[in-house]
Design an enzyme around this catalytic site. Structure first.
Site, PDB file in Angstrom:
ATOM      1  N   ALA A  38     -17.690 -35.411  15.727  1.00 47.73           N
ATOM      2  CA  ALA A  38     -17.088 -35.303  17.050  1.00 47.73           C
ATOM      3  C   ALA A  38     -16.160 -34.096  17.022  1.00 47.73           C
ATOM      4  O   ALA A  38     -15.675 -33.698  15.956  1.00 47.73           O
ATOM      5  CB  ALA A  38     -16.312 -36.571  17.365  1.00 47.73           C
TER       6      ALA A  38
ATOM      7  N   GLY B  56     -19.713 -38.172  13.819  1.00 50.41           N
ATOM      8  CA  GLY B  56     -20.629 -38.341  14.955  1.00 50.41           C
ATOM      9  C   GLY B  56     -22.022 -37.796  14.662  1.00 50.41           C
ATOM     10  O   GLY B  56     -23.001 -38.234  15.273  1.00 50.41           O
TER      11      GLY B  56
ATOM     12  N   GLU C 187     -23.747 -40.500  12.881  1.00 47.20           N
ATOM     13  CA  GLU C 187     -24.017 -41.567  13.864  1.00 47.20           C
ATOM     14  C   GLU C 187     -25.175 -41.188  14.785  1.00 47.20           C
ATOM     15  O   GLU C 187     -26.046 -42.011  15.082  1.00 47.20           O
ATOM     16  CB  GLU C 187     -22.743 -41.842  14.680  1.00 47.20           C
ATOM     17  CG  GLU C 187     -21.670 -42.502  13.837  1.00 47.20           C
ATOM     18  CD  GLU C 187     -20.305 -42.517  14.509  1.00 47.20           C
ATOM     19  OE1 GLU C 187     -19.780 -41.430  14.832  1.00 47.20           O
ATOM     20  OE2 GLU C 187     -19.760 -43.614  14.729  1.00 47.20           O
TER      21      GLU C 187
ATOM     22  N   GLU D 129     -14.171 -40.342   8.897  1.00 43.66           N
ATOM     23  CA  GLU D 129     -13.124 -40.598   9.895  1.00 43.66           C
ATOM     24  C   GLU D 129     -11.827 -41.170   9.331  1.00 43.66           C
ATOM     25  O   GLU D 129     -10.743 -40.808   9.791  1.00 43.66           O
ATOM     26  CB  GLU D 129     -13.657 -41.535  10.996  1.00 43.66           C
ATOM     27  CG  GLU D 129     -14.638 -40.882  11.950  1.00 43.66           C
ATOM     28  CD  GLU D 129     -16.087 -40.977  11.475  1.00 43.66           C
ATOM     29  OE1 GLU D 129     -16.324 -41.289  10.286  1.00 43.66           O
ATOM     30  OE2 GLU D 129     -16.984 -40.747  12.297  1.00 43.66           O
TER      31      GLU D 129
HETATM   32  N1  COA Z   1     -15.039 -30.319  15.436  1.00 44.93           N
HETATM   33  C1  COA Z   1     -14.707 -29.116  15.902  1.00 44.93           C
HETATM   34  N2  COA Z   1     -14.884 -27.982  15.190  1.00 44.93           N
HETATM   35  C2  COA Z   1     -15.459 -28.097  13.969  1.00 44.93           C
HETATM   36  C3  COA Z   1     -15.843 -29.335  13.434  1.00 44.93           C
HETATM   37  C4  COA Z   1     -15.614 -30.487  14.222  1.00 44.93           C
HETATM   38  N3  COA Z   1     -15.963 -31.703  13.811  1.00 44.93           N
HETATM   39  N4  COA Z   1     -16.353 -29.114  12.204  1.00 44.93           N
HETATM   40  C5  COA Z   1     -16.305 -27.788  11.995  1.00 44.93           C
HETATM   41  N5  COA Z   1     -15.754 -27.174  13.049  1.00 44.93           N
HETATM   42  C6  COA Z   1     -15.492 -25.746  13.216  1.00 44.93           C
HETATM   43  C7  COA Z   1     -14.352 -25.295  12.303  1.00 44.93           C
HETATM   44  O1  COA Z   1     -13.095 -25.559  12.916  1.00 44.93           O
HETATM   45  C8  COA Z   1     -14.647 -23.841  12.155  1.00 44.93           C
HETATM   46  O2  COA Z   1     -14.155 -23.145  13.294  1.00 44.93           O
HETATM   47  P1  COA Z   1     -13.357 -21.750  13.129  1.00 44.93           P
HETATM   48  O3  COA Z   1     -14.378 -20.812  12.546  1.00 44.93           O
HETATM   49  O4  COA Z   1     -12.935 -21.416  14.502  1.00 44.93           O
HETATM   50  O5  COA Z   1     -12.242 -22.037  12.178  1.00 44.93           O
HETATM   51  C9  COA Z   1     -16.164 -23.762  12.188  1.00 44.93           C
HETATM   52  O6  COA Z   1     -16.612 -24.995  12.752  1.00 44.93           O
HETATM   53  C10 COA Z   1     -16.768 -23.636  10.799  1.00 44.93           C
HETATM   54  O7  COA Z   1     -16.231 -24.674  10.009  1.00 44.93           O
HETATM   55  P2  COA Z   1     -15.550 -24.401   8.566  1.00 44.93           P
HETATM   56  O8  COA Z   1     -14.644 -25.550   8.279  1.00 44.93           O
HETATM   57  O9  COA Z   1     -14.968 -23.036   8.504  1.00 44.93           O
HETATM   58  O10 COA Z   1     -16.848 -24.460   7.651  1.00 44.93           O
HETATM   59  P3  COA Z   1     -16.894 -24.912   6.111  1.00 44.93           P
HETATM   60  O11 COA Z   1     -18.272 -24.561   5.647  1.00 44.93           O
HETATM   61  O12 COA Z   1     -15.746 -24.374   5.343  1.00 44.93           O
HETATM   62  O13 COA Z   1     -16.741 -26.513   6.149  1.00 44.93           O
HETATM   63  C11 COA Z   1     -17.170 -28.729   6.985  1.00 44.93           C
HETATM   64  C12 COA Z   1     -17.702 -27.288   6.821  1.00 44.93           C
HETATM   65  C13 COA Z   1     -18.182 -29.500   7.804  1.00 44.93           C
HETATM   66  C14 COA Z   1     -17.025 -29.382   5.585  1.00 44.93           C
HETATM   67  C15 COA Z   1     -15.793 -28.692   7.671  1.00 44.93           C
HETATM   68  O14 COA Z   1     -15.916 -27.879   8.845  1.00 44.93           O
HETATM   69  C16 COA Z   1     -15.299 -30.041   8.085  1.00 44.93           C
HETATM   70  O15 COA Z   1     -14.824 -30.796   7.241  1.00 44.93           O
HETATM   71  N6  COA Z   1     -15.411 -30.360   9.389  1.00 44.93           N
HETATM   72  C17 COA Z   1     -14.935 -31.610   9.923  1.00 44.93           C
HETATM   73  C18 COA Z   1     -15.887 -32.743   9.548  1.00 44.93           C
HETATM   74  C19 COA Z   1     -15.366 -34.066  10.065  1.00 44.93           C
HETATM   75  O16 COA Z   1     -14.327 -34.547   9.643  1.00 44.93           O
HETATM   76  N7  COA Z   1     -16.109 -34.650  10.992  1.00 44.93           N
HETATM   77  C20 COA Z   1     -15.772 -35.930  11.577  1.00 44.93           C
HETATM   78  C21 COA Z   1     -14.927 -35.747  12.758  1.00 44.93           C
HETATM   79  S1  COA Z   1     -14.435 -37.310  13.427  1.00 44.93           S
END
Ligand code: COA
Length: 262
Positions: A70, A115, A118, A138
């Site tokens: 999400a 999400g 999910e 989460e």
């Molecule tokens: N919501 C909004 N933006 C997200 C996102 C999310 N769930 N997941 C990634 N992004 C965005 C990041 O903020 C980043 O934006 P930016 O370039 O403006 O900073 C971009 O996507 C790339 O992500 P980044 O974190 O730089 O890539 P990474 O390869 O280093 O890491 C993940 C990838 C997926 C491990 C990491 O982005 C992450 O942990 N995301 C959240 C996952 C999460 O907790 N999801 C559940 C949400 S309830």
């Protein structure tokens, strides 16, 4: 975080006869689910339910993610009321997929977190690359899965693994997800599209009504006492023979397969 793209930009739909392909197009946000994406996906599913679609493939844009969860930026300042509405919007999508009169296939490469995991689980089949990363992170954000994860995990992987994923945020590779029953098929990344096409071909080989009845009954089995489930199966099995009332003019597949009797 929001952006200026419209719902139609963020959820791209292409239909080719009985196959509808839906791509979540937010590559810079790793296809995170915001309200536009949730609404766009629900509309695509509802539309496909009326246009003869037999298979819907849902994919994420780019190579890095199916869906990274999400939209965290959007959720940052939610009130409880807004969070409730957001969760319900997610549930609308999951229910639409559950009831859809077609087979949905999640094509998963890269991250399928929160999400994203999910959404994949709400699809009837998950075809994953080895490089896929599944998880429900989460609790680390002070949340719980809000788009059906707490209700779908145990059905996919059993109570023990579901609990582990939900309370520790443990991540699973595509191979581990397959070994634990979270995904239907896993393949080397370069063969992912080929495996998705094989899956589609397998679905399309079946007689449409029979395929949808099989989906309905398998899903129903999770929530119904065995005896009632069997009774429901017997009725559906009988209906398969009621070709005249359904007006079906197709050749009887049993005649093609059965050969000589006696
Ligand atoms: N919501 C909004 N933006 C997200 C996102 C999310 N769930 N997941 C990634 N992004 C965005 C990041 O903020 C980043 O934006 P930016 O370039 O403006 O900073 C971009 O996507 C790339 O992500 P980044 O974190 O730089 O890539 P990474 O390869 O280093 O890491 C993940 C990838 C997926 C491990 C990491 O982005 C992450 O942990 N995301 C959240 C996952 C999460 O907790 N999801 C559940 C949400 S309830």
């Amino acid at each position: 975080m929001t952006d200026n793209n419209t719902k139609q930009d963020k959820v791209q739909v292409a239909r080719d006869d009985a196959i509808t392909r839906v791509t979540i197009w937010r590559p810079k946000r790793l296809n995170a689910l915001d309200v536009d994406v949730l609404e766009g996906l629900t509309e695509a599913v509802n539309e496909a339910g009326h246009n003869g679609t037999r298979v819907m493939v849902i994919s994420g844009s780019g190579e890095k993610a199916f869906v990274a969860g999400a939209d965290i930026g959007m959720m940052e300042h939610f009130s409880p009321r807004e969070a409730l509405e957001f969760s319900r919007k997610g549930h609308e999508l999951m229910l639409a997929l559950d009831r859809a009169p077609f087979i949905s296939v999640a094509r998963v490469q890269g991250y399928a977190l929160g999400g994203g995991c999910e959404l994949a689980m709400a699809c009837d089949l998950i075809v994953a690359s080895e490089n896929a990363v599944f998880g429900q992170p989460e609790v680390g954000l002070g949340l719980i899965p809000g788009f059906g994860g707490t209700q779908m995990l145990a059905a996919r992987v059993g109570l023990s693994v579901a609990m582990d994923l939900a309370v520790t945020g443990r991540r699973l590779s595509g191979r581990d997800a397959a070994a634990l029953g979270l995904v239907s098929r896993v393949t080397a990344h370069e063969r992912l599209d080929e495996e998705v096409e094989n899956t589609i071909a397998g679905i399309l080989k079946g007689v449409p009504q029979a395929v949808i009845e099989a989906k309905r009954l398998v899903k129903q089995s999770l929530h119904m006492p065995f005896e009632y489930g069997l009774s429901s199966e017997a009725s559906s099995f009988a209906n398969c023979f009621d070709r005249q009332s359904s007006g079906e003019q197709q050749p009887n597949p049993l005649s093609r397969q059965g050969g000589e009797t006696g």
